[in-house]
Design an enzyme around this catalytic site. Structure first.
Site, short mmCIF file in Angstrom:
data_model
loop_
_atom_site.label_atom_id
_atom_site.label_comp_id
_atom_site.label_asym_id
_atom_site.label_seq_id
_atom_site.Cartn_x
_atom_site.Cartn_y
_atom_site.Cartn_z
N ASP A 88 0.81 -1.22 0.00
CA ASP A 88 0.00 0.00 0.00
C ASP A 88 0.85 1.27 0.00
OD1 ASP A 88 -2.17 -1.75 0.19
OD2 ASP A 88 -3.30 -0.28 1.33
N CYS A 129 1.25 -7.38 4.50
CA CYS A 129 0.69 -6.17 3.89
C CYS A 129 -0.83 -6.32 3.69
CB CYS A 129 1.38 -5.75 2.60
SG CYS A 129 1.21 -3.95 2.29
N CYS A 201 2.84 -2.16 8.57
CA CYS A 201 2.75 -0.92 9.35
C CYS A 201 2.47 -1.20 10.82
CB CYS A 201 1.65 -0.04 8.79
SG CYS A 201 1.91 0.49 7.10
N SER A 480 -7.34 4.19 5.08
CA SER A 480 -6.35 3.40 5.81
C SER A 480 -6.80 3.25 7.24
CB SER A 480 -4.99 4.10 5.76
OG SER A 480 -4.10 3.52 6.70
#
Length: 575
Positions: A88, A129, A201, A480
């Site tokens: 992303d 991811c 993340c 997100s």
């Protein structure tokens, strides 16, 4: 080591001796150095999305090697299979992220082609991811062969001066730079410290959210998520998964025995209680569609969000970091805290039920995880809103919206280009976005893009300017899990399907009341009828995968799945 040499296993991969398939496969594998005594073992695919494009996938070759060794040690014959993958924060560079959502379905078909084409017996799917986990769950549900997902872990941030920096900090700082609050040197410095090591993340964005929900669905081994990428705990799970997948093949335990309606309701309870990414709604709907379940995921989220409170405040919903949540016991501990409202009989890939697992789990004892009796908030983490602007629903991460801004009426500012909207955040722009407005980002859904536009970049920039509490955003584009503020996403139907979002005009009044779960377009009936009578114009689509995607993608309400039978039927009826 399990010994299968004494009997021939009844496996679909063991072809009839003397057949063409048997002969040519023997020749291929002998030339590859595979011993003949391995030919009749359970044949297990290791689905590896390794790529040198992104840190998300940097460690997957090492994970593959560990899983390979474990499968061999337990009597299986492993085959690494590489597929497409998207990041992303890397693959989003082209066409404003339009390739991201379509890559989810492309990956699921990639898995199907290679595993079904070869008629392997089982698979371990290495998920890392945002799009890989839902793609892998979709493929497992569709193929329905013994499967285990391994959530491959999150990255760490680091200290920059006296402040802890991670990808969320950097993401939001782009808006601060655009607003002139920090200079390019500071932004550059933050980029040096935001990511330390491989993995996804480091917050409750979509990747960690889907890792957690893969476990809540029962498709990972217990205790898999969240987990730090490259950790010894991750490699221990690789060993356990390599052993377990061989057992699952022999037991014939298949995904559709795990991915039941009860499992989805359990996962939704976890999603609501933790305040996961808004994107999990479309992904869970897609997996349920592939499992051929008659389950309205949006309606289930809506119902469950009225019953389940928030039991954690993981960034961006609060100050808890993802590594703190892991230390608190992660998904397994959260499910223990929610045990009284979960379906105990739901099966998992471990061969144990949810009830068996929660009974064996210790009671959570961490300041980072609350209980049903004493939650962080009586409100849910995720919820569904409806109204004249979103008749089929829209998703809100309400845990990330402060109480004092839950009600918001404002004039619409309509954009069909995210880059243009970001430019209008510059206070020096003559037509800059100002406090009290509702920004509408439309024609950014799966069909409209085509391929969902990564509208999350606008939200991050808005956060950085300090306007996130003063400007609302309504979009059919992709958000997100790192986004916060007055954000209403996944508006259904999307604008390109003729949803009301397509007919909003600048200066229309949009009324948002998150306490009542309502989002309305305040345009009178006659005027709306006149607007709807006008032909709808879709953004242009270039040739290639995105054109195929637009022609075949189903509605957001069913997960925006490529190959949705209803799309084919609608096209046939239109002729």
């Amino acid at each position: 080591m399990t010994d299968h040499s004494q009997k021939k296993l009844n496996l679909r991969s063991n072809f009839e001796p003397g057949s063409t398939r048997w002969a040519v496969r023997r020749a291929q594998w002998l030339a590859m150095g595979i011993p003949e005594e391995d030919f009749e073992k359970p044949k297990i695919a290791i689905v590896n999305t390794s790529s040198k494009l992104s840190v998300c996938f940097q460690h997957l070759d090492e994970v593959t090697a560990r899983v390979d060794a474990a499968i061999r040690a337990n009597g299986g014959l492993p085959f690494e299979v590489r597929t497409a993958a998207s990041s992303d924060f890397v693959t989003s560079a082209g066409l404003q992220g339009r390739y991201l959502m379509p890559t989810r379905d492309l990956m699921s078909f990639d898995v199907e082609v290679q595993i079904e084409g070869a008629e392997l017996d089982g698979m371990i799917l290495l998920s890392s991811c945002d799009k890989t986990t839902p793609a892998h769950l979709m493929a497992a549900a569709r193929l329905n062969i013994p499967s285990i997902v391994i959530a491959c872990g999150y990255q760490l941030g680091s200290a920059c001066g006296e402040k802890h920096i991670d990808i969320e900090t950097l993401y939001n700082s782009v808006g601060s730079y655009k607003a002139g609050d920090i200079d390019l040197d500071r932004l550059t410095e933050l980029s040096r410290f935001a990511i330390q090591g491989p993995g996804v993340c480091a917050g409750l964005a979509t990747a960690n959210s889907m890792h957690i929900l893969a476990e809540a669905l029962g498709m990972t081994l217990p205790g898999n998520s969240p987990i730090r990428a490259g950790s010894e705990r991750l490699y221990g799970l690789c060993d356990a998964a390599g052993k377990r997948i061989v057992e699952m093949v022999l037991e014939d335990l298949r995904p559709r025995q795990v991915l039941t309606a009860a499992a989805f309701r359990n996962a939704i309870r976890v999603a609501v209680a933790l305040g996961t990414s808004v994107n999990v709604v479309r992904h869970l709907a897609a997996v349920a569609h592939e499992a051929e379940l008659e389950l309205d995921v949006t309606a289930e989220v809506e119902r469950i969000s009225s019953e389940v409170p928030l039991i954690a405040q993981i960034r961006p919903n609060g100050s808890t970091r993802i590594e703190d949540f892991e230390a608190a016991g992660g998904c397994r501990a959260a499910m223990k805290a929610l045990a009284a409202i979960l379906d105990r009989e739901a099966m998992t890939v471990s061969g144990r039920t949810v009830g068996d697992i929660t009974d064996a789990s210790p009671d959570p004892d961490s300041p980072y995880l609350a209980t049903l009796d004493s939650p962080c908030s009586d409100e849910p983490g995720l919820t569904i809103v409806r109204g004249s602007l979103a008749p089929l629903g829209a998703v809100v991460k309400i845990a990330a919206v402060p109480v004092h801004i839950r009600k918001f009426d404002g004039r619409a500012r309509v954009f069909e280009n995210e880059a243009e909207a970001i430019e209008r955040l510059n206070p020096r722009h003559p037509e800059c976005i100002s406090s009290g407005e509702v920004v509408v980002l439309r024609m950014m859904g799966p069909k409209g893009g085509p391929g969902t536009v990564f509208a999350a970049s606008f939200m991050a920039a808005l956060q950085g300017t300090g306007l996130a509490g003063e400007v609302a955003v309504v979009t059919d584009g992709e958000l997100s899990g790192l986004n916060s503020g007055i954000t209403i996403g996944q508006v259904m139907p999307e604008a390109a399907e003729g949803g009301p979002l397509a007919y909003v005009r600048d200066a229309d009044t949009i009324a948002i009341d998150l306490n009542r779960r309502v989002v309305d377009l305040l345009v009178d009936h006659d005027e709306m009828t006149r607007r709807i009578s006008q032909p709808l114009s879709l953004p242009p689509s270039r040739k290639g995968w995105l054109a195929v995607y637009r022609a075949t993608v189903g509605p957001l309400s069913r997960g925006a799945v490529v190959g949705d039978v209803s799309v084919v039927e609608d096209a046939r009826n239109a002729r």
